[in-house]
Design an enzyme around this catalytic site. Structure first.
Site: not given
Length: 304
Positions: A17-18, A209, A242
């Protein structure tokens, strides 16, 4: 081994996912399914498999329903999905997610840029999702971006992180991630933040994280272990980044974290060689070398 370090840790694999969400080229559902299946077989007890966000914002996650339907599930493994709102939650529920992840930020500036509202508003938006998760007996995880620094406002006060932890706790989160979205955290700072938030929420349910932008992720994980944190997120082959944090490198690589834990004598229940294979598999598909130093070194050693 340092006797004060945890004897066992939980590694939450966030690569599917990330890690994959920022890839420009569309990745077929069958490749994502194969990746999740390989990670399941490697022994992870928690895999962040998909995200039910608008495909307009994150096109890579448009295949999430297909992925969740196609994976081979192993009993006892938590398959998590990111859910930004009730529409996302309903899709997650239909897909049989074991855990839904809601997300806020410790930085007011980042919240405005990332989710177009204040921190307080973002938490309020998730109240309905949190209540629905509880009613449906689905685990609820809260994630806090920019807990150690923000690309827009710079420093983030420890009080801000603590405040968001308390808000997520009050929504009923089972686990809370303290995330270094842009990778600027350093070991002493990480310890200060973790020690502070452990006063607001059980330390056993707090996770680290870390992104490796400045090469500090493993040091920050060790610093977290020293204060009793025993859950860490990592991404196979070091995938990720990100979209809202310019220049932010991927999450710390799972292979590197496992190599560290192995050296410390800390149990993870995960087969490092199987993770190296998974990392090489997805990197080959993406047409580039894995970012993981340990993964690449172990893969090269086999060929020697």
């Amino acid at each position: 081994m340092n006797a004060s370090l945890p004897k066992q840790v939980k590694i939450v694999e966030v690569g599917p996912r990330d890690g994959l969400q920022n890839e420009k080229e569309s990745i077929p559902a069958d490749v994502k399914i194969e990746l999740v299946n390989r990670l399941t077989a490697a022994g992870f007890v928690n895999i962040e498999a998909a995200s039910f966000v608008s495909p307009k914002w994150v096109p890579q996650m448009a295949t999430s329903t297909e992925v969740m339907a196609g994976i081979t599930r192993k009993p006892g493994v938590i398959y998590s999905v990111l859910t930004p709102n009730m529409k996302g939650f309903e899709a997650a529920l239909a897909a049989g997610a074991d855990e839904v992840v809601i997300f806020s930020s410790a930085s007011e500036a980042f919240a405005q840029k990332n989710i177009n509202c204040s921190i307080a508003e973002s938490i309020e938006r998730f109240r309905e999702v949190a209540e629905a998760a509880k009613q449906n007996k689905i685990r609820l995880r809260g994630s806090i971006s920019c807990s150690f620094g923000c690309p827009y406002q710079g420093e983030v006060a420890v009080d801000s992180v603590s405040d968001v932890v308390q808000r997520l706790r009050d929504l009923g989160c089972d686990e809370i991630d303290i995330a270094d979205t842009i990778g600027v955290g350093t070991a002493r700072q990480v310890q200060n933040v973790m020690q502070r938030v452990a006063q607001d929420f059980p330390v056993a349910a707090l996770s680290g994280h870390f992104h490796d932008t400045y090469g500090q992720a493993l040091a920050n994980i060790y610093a977290s272990l020293e204060v009793g944190i025993s859950i860490f997120h990592s991404s196979v082959a070091g995938l990720g980044g990100c979209p809202y944090a310019k220049g932010a490198a991927g999450n710390v690589s799972t292979e590197d974290v496992l190599f560290l834990m192995q050296g410390l004598g800390i149990q993870t229940g995960i087969d490092l060689n199987a993770v190296v294979d998974a990392g090489q598999f997805i990197s080959a598909h993406l047409g580039r070398k894995a970012v993981s130093r340990a993964g690449n070194a172990l893969a090269a050693k086999r060929l020697a």
